[in-house]
Design a protein around this motif. Structure first.
Motif, short mmCIF file in Angstrom:
data_model
loop_
_atom_site.label_atom_id
_atom_site.label_comp_id
_atom_site.label_asym_id
_atom_site.label_seq_id
_atom_site.Cartn_x
_atom_site.Cartn_y
_atom_site.Cartn_z
N ALA A 43 0.82 -1.22 0.00
CA ALA A 43 0.00 0.00 0.00
C ALA A 43 0.86 1.27 0.00
O ALA A 43 0.49 2.27 -0.61
N GLU A 44 2.00 1.21 0.68
CA GLU A 44 2.87 2.39 0.75
C GLU A 44 3.34 2.86 -0.62
O GLU A 44 3.62 4.05 -0.80
N VAL A 45 3.43 1.96 -1.59
CA VAL A 45 3.86 2.36 -2.94
C VAL A 45 2.66 2.55 -3.87
O VAL A 45 2.83 2.69 -5.08
N GLY A 46 1.44 2.52 -3.31
CA GLY A 46 0.25 2.73 -4.11
C GLY A 46 -0.28 1.46 -4.75
O GLY A 46 -1.15 1.51 -5.62
N ASN A 84 -2.42 -2.01 -5.07
CA ASN A 84 -3.77 -2.39 -4.67
C ASN A 84 -3.88 -3.91 -4.65
O ASN A 84 -3.60 -4.57 -5.65
N PRO A 93 1.36 0.30 -9.50
CA PRO A 93 1.47 1.39 -10.47
C PRO A 93 2.70 1.16 -11.36
O PRO A 93 3.72 0.62 -10.90
N VAL A 136 6.19 2.19 -10.11
CA VAL A 136 6.83 1.60 -8.93
C VAL A 136 8.19 1.00 -9.29
O VAL A 136 8.33 0.32 -10.31
#
Length: 172
Positions: A112-115, A117, A139, A142
């Motif tokens: 989650a910290e890097v976006g 899901n 993403p 990343v």
């Protein structure tokens, strides 16, 4: 046409899926998405259905499922949100090791910290071995090597092993 999320939870027995889906079909509902599993002998199913029946009518039709007290059924109208193509890249995350509190929250927290899901997650405890399998969308921006390093660090602190690999299209 409305969509409803329906959950059925409780003690497992043969025929729950057949009975539930027959009742929904009798209401003219189309089952669009489902997830069904056994969790330590307990049945868990979530469905998203579309059709013209109201929340009250669906709940009334499904009352017979919970009549003996072994199942709990919920019905809730949900907005019509079709999943579009994932904006990121699909990956498979696996964790295995000794069972302990905090494995799921720590590992998915790193994602989650890097976006990232989490789109699907399953865990199983087999004796003392804890296994987590997750599908994640990351993403495209990343740094996957940096994410792997962060996951390795978190896994070392937990005393478990972790892998992150690109998912093949036919796996999902």
């Amino acid at each position: 046409m409305t969509q409803h999320a329906i959950t059925v939870l409780g003690h497992d027995r043969p025929g729950i899926i057949a009975q539930t889906t027959a009742l929904l079909a009798d209401l003219g509902l189309n089952i669009e998405d489902t997830s069904m599993t056994l969790l330590r002998g307990h049945f868990a199913m979530t469905l998203v259905c579309a059709g013209g029946a109201t929340e009250g009518r669906i709940a009334g039709a499904l009352e017979e499922l919970s009549a003996d007290g072994t199942l709990t059924v919920t019905v809730r109208e949900v907005p019509d949100e079709h999943a579009g193509a994932a904006a990121g890249a699909p990956y498979v995350l696996t964790v295995h090791g000794g069972d302990r509190p905090g494995i799921v929250s720590t590992v998915v927290g790193v994602v989650a910290e890097v976006g990232g899901n989490v789109t699907d997650l399953t865990t199983r405890l087999s004796g003392d071995l804890y296994v987590l399998l997750a599908e994640v969308d990351l993403p495209t921006t990343v740094d996957v090597d940096a994410l792997r390093a962060a996951l390795d660090s978190a896994a070392d602190a937990l005393g478990v092993g972790v892998t992150l690999r690109a998912a093949e299209t036919d796996e999902l």
